[in-house]
Design an enzyme around this catalytic site. Structure first.
Site, PDB file in Angstrom:
ATOM      1  N   CYS A   1      -1.238   3.344   9.076  1.00  0.00           N
ATOM      2  CA  CYS A   1       0.226   3.201   9.140  1.00  0.00           C
ATOM      3  C   CYS A   1       0.772   3.499  10.531  1.00  0.00           C
ATOM      4  CB  CYS A   1       0.877   4.116   8.103  1.00  0.00           C
ATOM      5  SG  CYS A   1       0.358   3.699   6.443  1.00  0.00           S
TER       6      CYS A   1
ATOM      7  N   ASN B   1       6.960   2.382   0.612  1.00  0.00           N
ATOM      8  CA  ASN B   1       6.106   2.609   1.777  1.00  0.00           C
ATOM      9  C   ASN B   1       5.528   1.267   2.220  1.00  0.00           C
ATOM     10  OD1 ASN B   1       3.956   3.117   3.478  1.00  0.00           O
ATOM     11  ND2 ASN B   1       3.177   4.864   2.314  1.00  0.00           N
TER      12      ASN B   1
ATOM     13  N   HIS C   1       7.231   7.466   9.702  1.00  0.00           N
ATOM     14  CA  HIS C   1       6.600   6.589   8.716  1.00  0.00           C
ATOM     15  C   HIS C   1       7.223   6.887   7.355  1.00  0.00           C
ATOM     16  CE1 HIS C   1       3.968   4.517   6.160  1.00  0.00           C
ATOM     17  NE2 HIS C   1       3.217   5.551   5.820  1.00  0.00           N
TER      18      HIS C   1
HETATM   19  N1  ACO Z   1       4.277   8.671 -13.117  1.00  0.00           N
HETATM   20  C1  ACO Z   1       4.233   9.724 -13.949  1.00  0.00           C
HETATM   21  N2  ACO Z   1       3.330  10.713 -13.824  1.00  0.00           N
HETATM   22  C2  ACO Z   1       2.451  10.622 -12.803  1.00  0.00           C
HETATM   23  C3  ACO Z   1       2.452   9.542 -11.924  1.00  0.00           C
HETATM   24  C4  ACO Z   1       3.405   8.551 -12.106  1.00  0.00           C
HETATM   25  N3  ACO Z   1       3.497   7.486 -11.297  1.00  0.00           N
HETATM   26  N4  ACO Z   1       1.460   9.733 -11.035  1.00  0.00           N
HETATM   27  C5  ACO Z   1       0.862  10.893 -11.350  1.00  0.00           C
HETATM   28  N5  ACO Z   1       1.446  11.434 -12.426  1.00  0.00           N
HETATM   29  C6  ACO Z   1       1.154  12.692 -13.102  1.00  0.00           C
HETATM   30  C7  ACO Z   1      -0.260  13.155 -12.841  1.00  0.00           C
HETATM   31  O1  ACO Z   1      -1.155  12.527 -13.725  1.00  0.00           O
HETATM   32  C8  ACO Z   1      -0.115  14.632 -13.104  1.00  0.00           C
HETATM   33  O2  ACO Z   1      -0.098  14.852 -14.490  1.00  0.00           O
HETATM   34  P1  ACO Z   1      -0.810  16.138 -15.124  1.00  0.00           P
HETATM   35  O3  ACO Z   1      -0.081  17.317 -14.543  1.00  0.00           O
HETATM   36  O4  ACO Z   1      -0.598  15.963 -16.584  1.00  0.00           O
HETATM   37  O5  ACO Z   1      -2.231  16.067 -14.672  1.00  0.00           O
HETATM   38  C9  ACO Z   1       1.271  14.953 -12.585  1.00  0.00           C
HETATM   39  O6  ACO Z   1       1.973  13.689 -12.534  1.00  0.00           O
HETATM   40  C10 ACO Z   1       1.262  15.557 -11.216  1.00  0.00           C
HETATM   41  O7  ACO Z   1       0.347  14.850 -10.404  1.00  0.00           O
HETATM   42  P2  ACO Z   1       0.085  15.263  -8.934  1.00  0.00           P
HETATM   43  O8  ACO Z   1      -1.010  14.429  -8.379  1.00  0.00           O
HETATM   44  O9  ACO Z   1      -0.049  16.749  -8.858  1.00  0.00           O
HETATM   45  O10 ACO Z   1       1.474  14.842  -8.281  1.00  0.00           O
HETATM   46  P3  ACO Z   1       2.074  15.299  -6.906  1.00  0.00           P
HETATM   47  O11 ACO Z   1       3.153  16.266  -7.097  1.00  0.00           O
HETATM   48  O12 ACO Z   1       1.014  15.629  -5.899  1.00  0.00           O
HETATM   49  O13 ACO Z   1       2.764  13.946  -6.446  1.00  0.00           O
HETATM   50  C11 ACO Z   1       2.375  12.135  -4.944  1.00  0.00           C
HETATM   51  C12 ACO Z   1       1.960  12.810  -6.236  1.00  0.00           C
HETATM   52  C13 ACO Z   1       3.804  11.653  -5.075  1.00  0.00           C
HETATM   53  C14 ACO Z   1       1.460  10.950  -4.686  1.00  0.00           C
HETATM   54  C15 ACO Z   1       2.272  13.183  -3.811  1.00  0.00           C
HETATM   55  O14 ACO Z   1       0.989  13.782  -3.802  1.00  0.00           O
HETATM   56  C16 ACO Z   1       2.536  12.579  -2.490  1.00  0.00           C
HETATM   57  O15 ACO Z   1       3.659  12.256  -2.175  1.00  0.00           O
HETATM   58  N6  ACO Z   1       1.476  12.464  -1.651  1.00  0.00           N
HETATM   59  C17 ACO Z   1       1.574  11.787  -0.407  1.00  0.00           C
HETATM   60  C18 ACO Z   1       1.083  10.427  -0.654  1.00  0.00           C
HETATM   61  C19 ACO Z   1       1.644   9.435   0.286  1.00  0.00           C
HETATM   62  O16 ACO Z   1       2.787   9.466   0.693  1.00  0.00           O
HETATM   63  N7  ACO Z   1       0.782   8.568   0.661  1.00  0.00           N
HETATM   64  C20 ACO Z   1       1.173   7.596   1.565  1.00  0.00           C
HETATM   65  C21 ACO Z   1       0.229   6.495   1.479  1.00  0.00           C
HETATM   66  S1  ACO Z   1      -0.754   6.462   2.781  1.00  0.00           S
HETATM   67  C22 ACO Z   1       0.138   6.231   4.102  1.00  0.00           C
HETATM   68  O17 ACO Z   1       1.213   5.726   4.080  1.00  0.00           O
HETATM   69  C23 ACO Z   1      -0.439   6.617   5.390  1.00  0.00           C
END
Ligand code: ACO
Length: 342
Positions: free
Chosen positions: A125, A297, A267
């Site tokens: 990215c 994103n 980003h």
């Molecule tokens: N809808 C509903 N529930 C969900 C979803 C969804 N889309 N996705 C995951 N869950 C659930 C999980 O299964 C989990 O359930 P559980 O507690 O029963 O096991 C719960 O939500 C929490 O999951 P986590 O993985 O702990 O969620 P987290 O708070 O970490 O949020 C997220 C996930 C939003 C992806 C976060 O980690 C994040 O923002 N990470 C950064 C990722 C990112 O921005 N990547 C960019 C892409 S790469 C780039 O651009 C360079």
């Protein structure tokens, strides 16, 4: 701000400008309500965790080069230039039309440019800082005058629509900068660029299938190896750390402090990351441009789309410093210091 201090370490270097900026988002909207019909998710979960409400999805027959070409045409129009003025094309992408030829080669044809070098750049990215750095280096060593540095991705083609953790995040889009060593009529001056990579993070954001490491087979397709894999929590932490460090480094190059920067164009991964960087750097959150709510994103394109949005809304005043800052697979990081000329 002390102008002389800001430009001091560029003495002896040819100045670099951006003559035109353009961005493109496809028309089709995919809302959180639409996603509720695809995976077990909810508008409430997506908006709370990411700030994203909708994203744009390219048509099936609209490839990364089409998105890139649309943005490039807008950048050329912004610069009042034509395809005949383009001396080289760089496309930063992780979703090339094909493994080869380069996506830049397809863009050359689509915008009607002729006989100029074309190359793709893979920086996750961080396509904007990496692309601007490469274009600046080429311009400084000549014989080029105008280089299109494009960042474009059709991320929805590598999104696993069965993985609710990732499929809610991404959209498609492109941004293009006409980078030049000619200052007449330029919109921006490129003051400093910092780029880096931390290969300790190659296992938290990657796409395993389809390369020499894991050529495509029936098995790899069955195991969904041709889709993006992400460790969300690690990416979250590294994004804040990496973008914070990139900003500190580019400010050090410019001999300024971050509070002298009018807008940051980070980003657009998700809203919580943007708020966390503002907090981490003790800066007002409203200085961090945010379009993620309606763009999702868009990978490498997101910084340029955010900058274009600020220009079109008249948020910039001549002399303002703007800092695009990124992180991405690699793990790449990058930040630039640009001055808005107007
Ligand atoms: N809808 C509903 N529930 C969900 C979803 C969804 N889309 N996705 C995951 N869950 C659930 C999980 O299964 C989990 O359930 P559980 O507690 O029963 O096991 C719960 O939500 C929490 O999951 P986590 O993985 O702990 O969620 P987290 O708070 O970490 O949020 C997220 C996930 C939003 C992806 C976060 O980690 C994040 O923002 N990470 C950064 C990722 C990112 O921005 N990547 C960019 C892409 S790469 C780039 O651009 C360079």
């Amino acid at each position: 701000m002390n102008e002389n201090e800001l430009i001091s370490d560029r003495r002896g270097k040819k100045p670099i400008f951006v003559r035109g900026l353009g961005s493109y988002l496809p028309e089709r909207i995919l809302s959180n309500a639409d996603l509720e019909k695809i995976v077990a998710t909810s508008d409430e979960w997506i908006t709370t965790r990411t700030g994203i409400r909708e994203r744009r999805i390219a048509e099936e027959n609209q490839y990364t080069s089409d998105l890139a070409a649309e943005a490039a045409k807008k950048a050329l129009a912004d610069a009042q230039c034509g395809p005949e003025d383009v001396d080289a094309i760089i496309v930063a992408t992780v979703t090339a039309d094909m493994a080869f030829p380069s996506t830049a080669a397809f863009v050359q044809k689509k915008i009607g440019a002729r006989n100029c070098p074309c190359m793709d750049l893979e920086a996750g990215c961080s396509g904007v800082p990496y692309g601007l750095e490469l274009a600046s280096a080429l311009l400084r060593q000549g014989p080029y005058r105008n280089i299109l540095a494009i960042s474009a991705d059709k991320l929805t083609t590598i999104t696993d629509w069965q993985d609710r953790l990732t499929c809610v995040l991404f959209g498609d889009g492109a941004a293009a900068f006409l980078v030049s060593c000619e200052g007449v009529g330029a919109k921006w001056e490129v003051l400093h660029i910092y780029i880096a990579n931390d290969s300790d993070g190659t296992d938290i954001l990657y796409l395993p299938g389809g390369g020499s490491h894991m050529p495509a087979t029936e098995e790899t397709v069955k195991n969904r190896m041709h889709f993006l894999k992400m460790n969300g929590k690690e990416v979250f932490k590294e994004a804040i750390k990496g973008m914070g460090l990139a900003l500190e480094n580019v400010c050090a190059l410019g001999n300024i402090t971050p509070d002298q920067i009018r807008f940051f164009a980070p980003h657009q991964a998700n809203k919580r990351i943007l708020s966390a960087i503002a907090e981490h750097m003790n800066l007002p959150p409203e200085r961090f441009l945010s379009i993620v709510e309606w763009s999702g994103n868009t990978s490498s394109a997101s910084l340029g789309i955010a900058m274009d949005h600020a220009v079109h809304h008249g948020w910039l005043r001549p002399g303002d410093l703007v800092a695009p800052v990124s992180f991405g697979a690699g793990l790449t990081t990058g930040a630039c210091l640009l001055r808005w000329i107007g």
